[in-house]
Design a protein around this motif. Structure first.
Motif, PDB file in Angstrom:
ATOM      1  N   MET A  59      24.820 -28.721  -7.193  1.00 34.32           N
ATOM      2  CA  MET A  59      24.427 -28.451  -5.810  1.00 34.32           C
ATOM      3  C   MET A  59      22.932 -28.150  -5.807  1.00 34.32           C
ATOM      4  O   MET A  59      22.400 -27.593  -6.771  1.00 34.32           O
ATOM      5  N   VAL A  60      22.271 -28.527  -4.717  1.00 33.63           N
ATOM      6  CA  VAL A  60      20.850 -28.220  -4.559  1.00 33.63           C
ATOM      7  C   VAL A  60      20.654 -27.347  -3.324  1.00 33.63           C
ATOM      8  O   VAL A  60      21.380 -27.468  -2.346  1.00 33.63           O
ATOM      9  N   HIS A  61      19.671 -26.459  -3.410  1.00 35.35           N
ATOM     10  CA  HIS A  61      19.314 -25.595  -2.295  1.00 35.35           C
ATOM     11  C   HIS A  61      18.092 -26.198  -1.629  1.00 35.35           C
ATOM     12  O   HIS A  61      17.029 -26.296  -2.251  1.00 35.35           O
ATOM     13  N   ARG A  62      18.247 -26.642  -0.415  1.00 39.98           N
ATOM     14  CA  ARG A  62      17.168 -27.300   0.327  1.00 39.98           C
ATOM     15  C   ARG A  62      16.087 -26.312   0.732  1.00 39.98           C
ATOM     16  O   ARG A  62      16.376 -25.180   1.097  1.00 39.98           O
ATOM     17  N   ARG A  63      14.843 -26.762   0.696  1.00 38.10           N
ATOM     18  CA  ARG A  63      13.718 -25.947   1.196  1.00 38.10           C
ATOM     19  C   ARG A  63      13.900 -25.677   2.684  1.00 38.10           C
ATOM     20  O   ARG A  63      13.624 -24.590   3.161  1.00 38.10           O
ATOM     21  N   VAL A  90      13.452 -29.528  -2.532  1.00 36.19           N
ATOM     22  CA  VAL A  90      14.495 -28.737  -3.193  1.00 36.19           C
ATOM     23  C   VAL A  90      13.895 -27.447  -3.733  1.00 36.19           C
ATOM     24  O   VAL A  90      12.918 -27.473  -4.479  1.00 36.19           O
ATOM     25  N   ALA A  91      14.497 -26.307  -3.370  1.00 44.45           N
ATOM     26  CA  ALA A  91      14.021 -25.009  -3.840  1.00 44.45           C
ATOM     27  C   ALA A  91      14.601 -24.668  -5.212  1.00 44.45           C
ATOM     28  O   ALA A  91      13.914 -24.121  -6.063  1.00 44.45           O
ATOM     29  N   GLU A  92      15.868 -24.976  -5.408  1.00 38.01           N
ATOM     30  CA  GLU A  92      16.552 -24.677  -6.671  1.00 38.01           C
ATOM     31  C   GLU A  92      17.818 -25.501  -6.757  1.00 38.01           C
ATOM     32  O   GLU A  92      18.234 -26.141  -5.800  1.00 38.01           O
ATOM     33  N   LEU A  93      18.435 -25.488  -7.934  1.00 37.87           N
ATOM     34  CA  LEU A  93      19.705 -26.180  -8.105  1.00 37.87           C
ATOM     35  C   LEU A  93      20.652 -25.291  -8.884  1.00 37.87           C
ATOM     36  O   LEU A  93      20.230 -24.316  -9.509  1.00 37.87           O
ATOM     37  N   ALA A  94      21.929 -25.617  -8.817  1.00 35.51           N
ATOM     38  CA  ALA A  94      22.944 -24.835  -9.520  1.00 35.51           C
ATOM     39  C   ALA A  94      24.111 -25.733  -9.907  1.00 35.51           C
ATOM     40  O   ALA A  94      24.505 -26.616  -9.148  1.00 35.51           O
ATOM     41  N   TRP A  95      24.629 -25.507 -11.109  1.00 33.40           N
ATOM     42  CA  TRP A  95      25.878 -26.126 -11.530  1.00 33.40           C
ATOM     43  C   TRP A  95      26.965 -25.139 -11.141  1.00 33.40           C
ATOM     44  O   TRP A  95      26.981 -24.003 -11.611  1.00 33.40           O
ATOM     45  N   VAL A  96      27.848 -25.546 -10.251  1.00 35.74           N
ATOM     46  CA  VAL A  96      28.793 -24.654  -9.600  1.00 35.74           C
ATOM     47  C   VAL A  96      30.224 -24.933 -10.064  1.00 35.74           C
ATOM     48  O   VAL A  96      30.682 -26.077 -10.015  1.00 35.74           O
ATOM     49  N   ARG A  97      30.912 -23.874 -10.487  1.00 30.78           N
ATOM     50  CA  ARG A  97      32.333 -23.995 -10.856  1.00 30.78           C
ATOM     51  C   ARG A  97      33.163 -24.108  -9.574  1.00 30.78           C
ATOM     52  O   ARG A  97      32.748 -23.654  -8.504  1.00 30.78           O
ATOM     53  N   ARG A  98      34.335 -24.684  -9.709  1.00 32.89           N
ATOM     54  CA  ARG A  98      35.194 -24.900  -8.543  1.00 32.89           C
ATOM     55  C   ARG A  98      35.457 -23.610  -7.774  1.00 32.89           C
ATOM     56  O   ARG A  98      35.388 -23.592  -6.547  1.00 32.89           O
ATOM     57  N   ARG A  99      35.704 -22.535  -8.473  1.00 31.80           N
ATOM     58  CA  ARG A  99      36.008 -21.262  -7.798  1.00 31.80           C
ATOM     59  C   ARG A  99      34.794 -20.696  -7.058  1.00 31.80           C
ATOM     60  O   ARG A  99      34.934 -19.822  -6.219  1.00 31.80           O
TER      61      ARG A  99
END
Length: 140
Positions: A25-29, A104-113
């Motif tokens: 997932m990416v966090h938009r500016r 893009v401000a940041e990104l994250a690898w996100v678990r299903r939970r």
């Protein structure tokens, strides 16, 4: 000057990338309404398929080379009114990093939970169904 209708505006292709039990997932500016965390995505250029756009946009935004696996679904997004296409992709090479800091401000690898922490309003049903299969055993 004429206004473009939603049907004339370019569609948006989003890459749904699963790796090591997580989805990227990416966090938009700049958020679009409630949409601040989302999948890497961008406008489909003339002559481009949603799959090609998802691959290109992922490389441009996060520097990760991906391959398109399949088109999951399309819709008119209920929050933005834009035509959206969701493409399942796999990482081919590179490391995900913020390659377009103006977008893009940041990104994250996100678990299903954790998905609901990033997308509290829920995912589009075909995308959620894909992740339910692609991220098995990671619900707890």
């Amino acid at each position: 000057m004429t206004q473009q209708t939603d049907q004339e505006r370019p569609g948006i292709a989003a890459a749904v990338i699963v790796q090591d039990g997580c989805v990227l997932m990416v966090h938009r500016r700049v958020a679009e309404g409630e949409l601040s965390w989302q999948f890497p995505a961008g406008k489909i250029k003339q002559g481009e398929s949603p799959e090609q756009a998802a691959v290109r946009e992922t490389e441009e935004e996060i520097g990760l080379t991906v391959g398109a696996l399949k088109l999951l679904a399309g819709r008119v997004h209920p929050m933005t009114g834009r035509r959206m296409f969701y493409v399942a992709c796999e990482a081919v090479s590179g490391t995900a990093t913020v390659a377009a800091p103006d977008e893009v401000a940041e990104l994250a690898w996100v678990r299903r939970r954790e998905i609901t922490e990033y997308v509290p309003y829920g995912l589009f049903e075909p995308v959620q169904k894909y992740l339910d299969v692609a991220l098995p055993g990671t619900a707890d």
